[in-house]
Design a protein around this motif. Structure first.
Motif, mmCIF file in Angstrom:
data_model
loop_
_atom_site.group_PDB
_atom_site.id
_atom_site.type_symbol
_atom_site.label_atom_id
_atom_site.label_comp_id
_atom_site.label_asym_id
_atom_site.label_seq_id
_atom_site.Cartn_x
_atom_site.Cartn_y
_atom_site.Cartn_z
ATOM 1 N N PHE A 7 0.271 -48.916 -11.224
ATOM 2 C CA PHE A 7 -1.038 -48.256 -11.332
ATOM 3 C C PHE A 7 -1.789 -48.952 -12.471
ATOM 4 O O PHE A 7 -1.545 -48.680 -13.636
ATOM 5 C CB PHE A 7 -0.832 -46.762 -11.619
ATOM 6 N N GLY A 9 -5.069 -50.265 -14.815
ATOM 7 C CA GLY A 9 -6.378 -49.774 -15.262
ATOM 8 C C GLY A 9 -6.623 -50.133 -16.708
ATOM 9 O O GLY A 9 -5.740 -50.670 -17.389
ATOM 10 N N SER A 10 -7.833 -49.814 -17.162
ATOM 11 C CA SER A 10 -8.171 -50.069 -18.572
ATOM 12 C C SER A 10 -7.710 -48.900 -19.453
ATOM 13 O O SER A 10 -7.367 -49.093 -20.609
ATOM 14 C CB SER A 10 -9.678 -50.225 -18.759
ATOM 15 N N PHE A 11 -7.801 -47.688 -18.910
ATOM 16 C CA PHE A 11 -7.369 -46.485 -19.628
ATOM 17 C C PHE A 11 -7.943 -46.414 -21.044
ATOM 18 O O PHE A 11 -7.201 -46.365 -22.025
ATOM 19 C CB PHE A 11 -5.830 -46.388 -19.637
ATOM 20 N N GLY A 17 -7.778 -37.241 -14.912
ATOM 21 C CA GLY A 17 -7.944 -37.843 -13.582
ATOM 22 C C GLY A 17 -6.896 -38.922 -13.351
ATOM 23 O O GLY A 17 -6.237 -38.971 -12.299
ATOM 24 N N ILE A 21 -3.384 -38.863 -10.795
ATOM 25 C CA ILE A 21 -3.074 -39.931 -9.820
ATOM 26 C C ILE A 21 -1.671 -40.481 -10.091
ATOM 27 O O ILE A 21 -0.858 -40.649 -9.169
ATOM 28 C CB ILE A 21 -4.120 -41.081 -9.906
ATOM 29 N N ARG A 88 -4.361 -47.083 -6.665
ATOM 30 C CA ARG A 88 -5.672 -46.878 -7.299
ATOM 31 C C ARG A 88 -6.120 -45.449 -7.009
ATOM 32 O O ARG A 88 -5.659 -44.818 -6.055
ATOM 33 C CB ARG A 88 -6.708 -47.858 -6.721
ATOM 34 N N GLY A 89 -7.024 -44.953 -7.847
ATOM 35 C CA GLY A 89 -7.568 -43.610 -7.625
ATOM 36 C C GLY A 89 -8.981 -43.734 -7.075
ATOM 37 O O GLY A 89 -9.727 -44.621 -7.488
ATOM 38 N N LEU A 90 -9.337 -42.873 -6.143
ATOM 39 C CA LEU A 90 -10.693 -42.922 -5.561
ATOM 40 C C LEU A 90 -11.435 -41.644 -5.897
ATOM 41 O O LEU A 90 -10.967 -40.543 -5.599
ATOM 42 C CB LEU A 90 -10.613 -43.023 -4.042
ATOM 43 N N THR A 120 -8.995 -38.498 -5.459
ATOM 44 C CA THR A 120 -8.965 -37.617 -6.631
ATOM 45 C C THR A 120 -8.976 -36.149 -6.240
ATOM 46 O O THR A 120 -9.389 -35.791 -5.134
ATOM 47 C CB THR A 120 -10.176 -37.916 -7.552
ATOM 48 N N HIS A 124 -11.482 -33.316 -10.706
ATOM 49 C CA HIS A 124 -11.559 -34.539 -11.520
ATOM 50 C C HIS A 124 -12.615 -35.513 -11.010
ATOM 51 O O HIS A 124 -12.724 -36.626 -11.517
ATOM 52 C CB HIS A 124 -10.197 -35.246 -11.525
HETATM 53 P P1 ADP Z 1 -10.480 -49.928 -14.178
HETATM 54 O O1 ADP Z 1 -11.058 -50.630 -15.357
HETATM 55 O O2 ADP Z 1 -9.427 -50.719 -13.447
HETATM 56 O O3 ADP Z 1 -11.454 -49.259 -13.246
HETATM 57 P P2 ADP Z 1 -9.891 -47.304 -15.180
HETATM 58 O O4 ADP Z 1 -9.028 -47.013 -16.364
HETATM 59 O O5 ADP Z 1 -11.335 -46.971 -15.283
HETATM 60 O O6 ADP Z 1 -9.615 -48.798 -14.869
HETATM 61 O O7 ADP Z 1 -9.286 -46.590 -13.891
HETATM 62 C C1 ADP Z 1 -8.000 -46.852 -13.416
HETATM 63 C C2 ADP Z 1 -7.849 -46.250 -12.032
HETATM 64 O O8 ADP Z 1 -7.989 -44.834 -12.105
HETATM 65 C C3 ADP Z 1 -8.919 -46.706 -11.024
HETATM 66 O O9 ADP Z 1 -8.322 -46.822 -9.764
HETATM 67 C C4 ADP Z 1 -9.907 -45.582 -11.035
HETATM 68 O O10 ADP Z 1 -10.619 -45.500 -9.799
HETATM 69 C C5 ADP Z 1 -8.974 -44.388 -11.194
HETATM 70 N N1 ADP Z 1 -9.664 -43.221 -11.727
HETATM 71 C C6 ADP Z 1 -10.477 -43.152 -12.801
HETATM 72 N N2 ADP Z 1 -10.951 -41.906 -12.967
HETATM 73 C C7 ADP Z 1 -10.405 -41.141 -11.973
HETATM 74 C C8 ADP Z 1 -10.515 -39.755 -11.577
HETATM 75 N N3 ADP Z 1 -11.297 -38.917 -12.237
HETATM 76 N N4 ADP Z 1 -9.818 -39.368 -10.497
HETATM 77 C C9 ADP Z 1 -9.043 -40.242 -9.807
HETATM 78 N N5 ADP Z 1 -8.918 -41.543 -10.114
HETATM 79 C C10 ADP Z 1 -9.580 -41.992 -11.176
#
Ligand code: ADP
Length: 175
Positions: A7, A9-11, A17, A21, A88-90, A120, A124
């Protein structure tokens, strides 16, 4: 066959949220690696080490979740750790286009890796790291959006930032 998922992401920072996921993915797959991308093309408030530490604390009690930092292509990272799936989260429709594009590009680079997008939870839908950062920077309450240790880290970071801005102002007044 045991299935390992990543999984990525930048986090910046991790919020409920993301956590939702990751926990759902950890139930679907044998192992989940939450992978913290070190240098996204975004303005960040936490360093890679800080983001990794905040993510690690969020999943400290999850036996099949590990947390690690990475740089470079996500598919290369997956190959290095032997993962078959990218999670990934949508959220809303706006996520779909970029996730779709990214999934197709990753599929071109690594057809053996599947992208699985989890939708999601309703509560969230609005949640993003940007929203959390904005609210925290203005002194708002983020306790329903992030775990307590993340809320504390945000408070500390914005206090440091306003302190250094204040110092800069003082310095420029002296100049
Ligand atoms: P990135 O820079 O890769 O977008 P993020 O840290 O913003 O990294 O997000 C990581 C993952 O988590 C992505 O797939 C993003 O769509 C998902 N995500 C972010 N916020 C939510 C949320 N509220 N619910 C579900 N998924 C989420």
């Amino acid at each position: 066959m045991s299935i390992k998922a990543v999984f990525p992401g930048s986090f910046d920072p991790i919020h409920y949220g993301h956590i939702d996921i990751a926990l759902r993915a950890a139930r679907l797959f044998d192992e989940l690696v939450v992978a913290v991308y070190d240098r996204p093309l975004k303005n960040l408030i936490f360093s890679p080490e800080e983001r990794i530490a905040l993510v690690a604390e969020a999943f400290a009690d999850q036996p099949n979740i590990t947390v690690t930092g990475y740089s470079g292509l996500t598919v290369e990272f997956c190959r290095r750790v032997g993962a078959q799936v990218i999670v990934r989260g949508l959220r809303v429709f706006s996520d779909f286009e970029s996730e779709f594009r990214m999934a197709l590009a990753n599929n071109r680079l690594a057809p053996e890796i599947e992208v699985v997008a989890l939708i999601t939870r309703e509560e969230h839908t609005f949640l993003s790291s940007t929203t959390v950062r904005e609210i925290a920077s203005l002194g708002g309450d983020v306790s329903t959006m992030v775990p307590p240790h993340v809320a504390k880290a945000l408070k500390r970071r914005f206090a440091q930032m306003s302190e250094s801005q204040h110092l800069e102002q003082v310095t420029s007044l002296r100049d």
